[in-house]
Design a protein around this motif. Structure first.
Motif, PDB file in Angstrom:
ATOM      1  N   UNK A   1      29.162  39.070  40.833  1.00 19.46           N
ATOM      2  CA  UNK A   1      28.066  38.167  40.494  1.00 19.46           C
ATOM      3  C   UNK A   1      28.587  36.938  39.769  1.00 19.46           C
ATOM      4  N   UNK A   2      27.834  35.848  39.860  1.00 15.81           N
ATOM      5  CA  UNK A   2      28.235  34.625  39.188  1.00 15.81           C
ATOM      6  C   UNK A   2      29.254  33.848  40.004  1.00 15.81           C
ATOM      7  N   UNK A   3      29.856  32.852  39.367  1.00 14.23           N
ATOM      8  CA  UNK A   3      30.784  31.961  40.054  1.00 14.23           C
ATOM      9  C   UNK A   3      32.078  32.694  40.421  1.00 14.23           C
ATOM     10  N   UNK A   4      32.487  32.538  41.662  1.00  9.34           N
ATOM     11  CA  UNK A   4      33.754  33.086  42.149  1.00  9.34           C
ATOM     12  C   UNK A   4      34.635  31.893  42.507  1.00  9.34           C
ATOM     13  N   UNK A   5      35.704  31.661  41.750  1.00  9.45           N
ATOM     14  CA  UNK A   5      36.504  30.461  41.942  1.00  9.45           C
ATOM     15  C   UNK A   5      37.663  30.652  42.923  1.00  9.45           C
ATOM     16  N   UNK A   6      38.018  31.901  43.212  1.00 10.35           N
ATOM     17  CA  UNK A   6      39.096  32.147  44.158  1.00 10.35           C
ATOM     18  C   UNK A   6      38.637  32.038  45.606  1.00 10.35           C
ATOM     19  N   UNK A   7      39.602  31.876  46.513  1.00  9.50           N
ATOM     20  CA  UNK A   7      39.291  31.868  47.945  1.00  9.50           C
ATOM     21  C   UNK A   7      38.872  33.244  48.438  1.00  9.50           C
ATOM     22  N   UNK A   8      39.318  34.283  47.770  1.00  7.19           N
ATOM     23  CA  UNK A   8      39.023  35.663  48.131  1.00  7.19           C
ATOM     24  C   UNK A   8      38.487  36.376  46.906  1.00  7.19           C
ATOM     25  N   UNK A   9      37.720  37.444  47.127  1.00  7.90           N
ATOM     26  CA  UNK A   9      37.186  38.267  46.041  1.00  7.90           C
ATOM     27  C   UNK A   9      37.567  39.721  46.279  1.00  7.90           C
ATOM     28  N   UNK A  10      38.050  40.381  45.220  1.00  7.62           N
ATOM     29  CA  UNK A  10      38.331  41.811  45.264  1.00  7.62           C
ATOM     30  C   UNK A  10      37.695  42.445  44.028  1.00  7.62           C
ATOM     31  N   UNK A  11      36.760  43.354  44.240  1.00  8.32           N
ATOM     32  CA  UNK A  11      36.131  44.063  43.135  1.00  8.32           C
ATOM     33  C   UNK A  11      36.731  45.462  43.013  1.00  8.32           C
ATOM     34  N   UNK A  12      36.463  46.098  41.895  1.00  4.14           N
ATOM     35  CA  UNK A  12      36.995  47.437  41.633  1.00  4.14           C
ATOM     36  C   UNK A  12      35.967  48.470  42.073  1.00  4.14           C
TER      37      UNK A  12
ATOM     38  N   UNK B   1      47.222  34.687  52.516  1.00  5.77           N
ATOM     39  CA  UNK B   1      48.367  33.835  52.794  1.00  5.77           C
ATOM     40  C   UNK B   1      49.031  33.407  51.496  1.00  5.77           C
ATOM     41  N   UNK B   2      50.310  33.100  51.567  1.00  2.00           N
ATOM     42  CA  UNK B   2      51.005  32.578  50.398  1.00  2.00           C
ATOM     43  C   UNK B   2      50.321  31.304  49.914  1.00  2.00           C
ATOM     44  N   UNK B   3      50.071  31.256  48.607  1.00  2.00           N
ATOM     45  CA  UNK B   3      49.390  30.112  48.014  1.00  2.00           C
ATOM     46  C   UNK B   3      47.901  30.285  47.878  1.00  2.00           C
ATOM     47  N   UNK B   4      47.342  31.362  48.449  1.00  2.00           N
ATOM     48  CA  UNK B   4      45.906  31.617  48.324  1.00  2.00           C
ATOM     49  C   UNK B   4      45.559  32.057  46.903  1.00  2.00           C
ATOM     50  N   UNK B   5      44.305  31.824  46.543  1.00  2.00           N
ATOM     51  CA  UNK B   5      43.798  32.270  45.251  1.00  2.00           C
ATOM     52  C   UNK B   5      42.835  33.436  45.456  1.00  2.00           C
ATOM     53  N   UNK B   6      42.893  34.385  44.525  1.00  2.00           N
ATOM     54  CA  UNK B   6      42.084  35.597  44.617  1.00  2.00           C
ATOM     55  C   UNK B   6      41.404  35.829  43.273  1.00  2.00           C
ATOM     56  N   UNK B   7      40.103  36.075  43.308  1.00  2.00           N
ATOM     57  CA  UNK B   7      39.369  36.498  42.117  1.00  2.00           C
ATOM     58  C   UNK B   7      39.230  38.017  42.157  1.00  2.00           C
ATOM     59  N   UNK B   8      39.637  38.662  41.063  1.00  2.00           N
ATOM     60  CA  UNK B   8      39.660  40.120  40.987  1.00  2.00           C
ATOM     61  C   UNK B   8      38.830  40.556  39.785  1.00  2.00           C
ATOM     62  N   UNK B   9      37.808  41.347  40.019  1.00  2.00           N
ATOM     63  CA  UNK B   9      37.039  41.930  38.918  1.00  2.00           C
ATOM     64  C   UNK B   9      37.747  43.198  38.462  1.00  2.00           C
ATOM     65  N   UNK B  10      38.552  43.070  37.407  1.00  2.00           N
ATOM     66  CA  UNK B  10      39.286  44.214  36.884  1.00  2.00           C
ATOM     67  C   UNK B  10      38.392  45.022  35.954  1.00  2.00           C
ATOM     68  N   UNK B  11      38.772  46.282  35.768  1.00  2.00           N
ATOM     69  CA  UNK B  11      37.953  47.209  34.982  1.00  2.00           C
ATOM     70  C   UNK B  11      38.806  47.885  33.922  1.00  2.00           C
ATOM     71  N   UNK B  12      38.364  47.817  32.683  1.00  2.00           N
ATOM     72  CA  UNK B  12      39.027  48.547  31.603  1.00  2.00           C
ATOM     73  C   UNK B  12      38.759  50.039  31.733  1.00  2.00           C
ATOM     74  N   UNK B  13      39.766  50.842  31.384  1.00  2.00           N
ATOM     75  CA  UNK B  13      39.599  52.300  31.412  1.00  2.00           C
ATOM     76  C   UNK B  13      38.860  52.822  30.180  1.00  2.00           C
ATOM     77  N   UNK B  14      38.824  52.018  29.112  1.00  2.00           N
ATOM     78  CA  UNK B  14      38.193  52.503  27.889  1.00  2.00           C
ATOM     79  C   UNK B  14      36.681  52.636  28.083  1.00  2.00           C
ATOM     80  N   UNK B  15      36.171  53.818  27.770  1.00  2.00           N
ATOM     81  CA  UNK B  15      34.761  54.119  27.935  1.00  2.00           C
ATOM     82  C   UNK B  15      34.459  55.002  29.127  1.00  2.00           C
TER      83      UNK B  15
END
Length: 359
Positions: free
Chosen positions: A10-21, A43-57
């Motif tokens: 959700x919200x703004x995704x600034x990368x060319x690709x999105x990967x969620x957890x 491809x080399x040089x591409x940008x990726x937005x990744x929604x990372x997840x903390x293990x705490x909790x």
């Protein structure tokens, strides 16, 4: 100004690709190896937005119930990220033999081959929750057997806010006065797949990167990692809002981040120009080059870092080894990255301004 919960995708995704957890895109406590199937190919040089997840909790010793666990600290169910709920409720095992980290990926980078270097430019790191935790568990940390005191593990809950436009958190003394400290988010775990089909635990870092926990890998920096398998197979996790060098309690201030990175393959002369012959992680900031050293022994990690820093100076600037050693003794700052990840880390801060005649 206040922080709100950033739900996956959700919200703004600034990368060319999105990967969620999700249960399909993560490993819990283990790293991708040479046999791993990519979640995404770029491809080399591409940008990726990744929604990372903390293990705490979400861990077993916290009930594997983030709504219930976080509710004990006043967090409403709507303020818990959906991916935390989904992964905690999934069938992915995570017991005492597994690492704690939720590892997202891998991402294949087209054209990457063994002998190349993957450059990871950290472009953006956005907080996903207005809270996080510092954990101290029995048998771990810099003082196992001394802390935590008492029969229970200790989770220090930290609210996150702003002070003068700076993102900060607080910890209170017994009389109610609070220490206020700045937050500098970074990804504690960034790596490429090692050339093995054996399982790779998430806790110990290696030449492939992984759980290196170097606090300087913030927005605007680059991490260089040696490629060992086709596609490189990049992954990330263990997001932090803040960490002191050493990470002595066991964890830093752990909390989920939305990370946008650029993944670029360096080959041939571009490898030599960036890191020379080093086949270990190197961080570059606007002001410093940061070679690293790793080993189960902190003394040997220090020696490895000195050797790698010498190699960097000899190959980059034409120093002889004795002059490089003298420079490091006079002007290099060696810092302990972390002492809590089985394989300990030391990194060396080499000021770029000292080499103005070369730039």
């Amino acid at each position: 100004m206040s922080l709100t919960v950033l739900q996956p995708g959700e919200g703004a995704i600034t990368g060319q690709h999105l990967l969620t957890s999700t249960p399909e895109t993560v490993r819990w406590g283990w790293l991708p190896n040479a046999a791993a199937t990519p979640c995404l190919t770029v491809n080399s040089g591409d940008t990726v937005t990744i929604d990372t997840l903390s293990h705490e909790g979400i861990l077993d010793d916290q009930g594997r119930d983030p709504v219930g666990f976080l509710g004990g600290y006043g967090i409403k169910a709507a303020e818990v990220t959906r991916d935390a709920k989904e992964i905690a409720a999934s069938a992915i095992p995570n017991g005492t033999d597994d690492g704690p980290h939720v590892v997202t990926g891998p991402i294949a980078v087209a054209g990457a081959r063994p002998g190349d270097v993957l450059k990871i430019d950290v472009l953006e790191l956005l907080p996903r929750t207005p809270y996080g935790f510092v954990s101290s568990r029995h048998g771990y940390g810099a003082l196992p057997g001394e802390l935590p005191e008492g029969p229970s593990n200790v989770w220090q809950f930290c609210e996150v806010g702003f002070d003068g436009g700076r993102m900060v958190s607080w910890m209170a003394a017994a009389d109610g006065r609070r220490a206020c400290f700045p937050l500098d988010p970074f990804l504690g775990l960034m790596g490429v797949a090692p050339a093995t089909s054996d399982p790779v635990h998430s806790v110990a870092p290696g030449d492939f990167g992984g759980n290196i926990d170097i606090k300087w890998a913030q927005v605007g920096t680059a991490l260089y990692l040696p490629v060992s398998v086709d596609g490189a197979l990049f992954y990330t996790g263990d997001p932090h809002y803040a960490q002191g060098n050493g990470e002595v309690a066991l964890t830093a201030l752990e909390a989920s981040l939305r990370a946008t990175v650029r993944l670029s393959v360096l080959s041939g002369p571009r490898v030599a120009a960036a890191v020379g012959t080093l086949r270990t992680p190197v961080v570059e900031t606007a002001s410093h080059w940061i070679p690293t050293g790793l080993d189960v022994s902190l003394d040997e990690a220090m020696r490895n870092c000195v050797r790698n820093a010498i190699t960097f100076l000899v190959e980059r600037f034409g120093f002889d080894r004795s002059t490089a050693m003298a420079y490091l003794s006079a002007a290099g700052d060696f810092e302990v990255s972390q002492v809590v990840d089985a394989v300990k880390g030391v990194h060396c801060m080499i000021r770029k301004s000292d080499f103005a005649q070369w730039v």
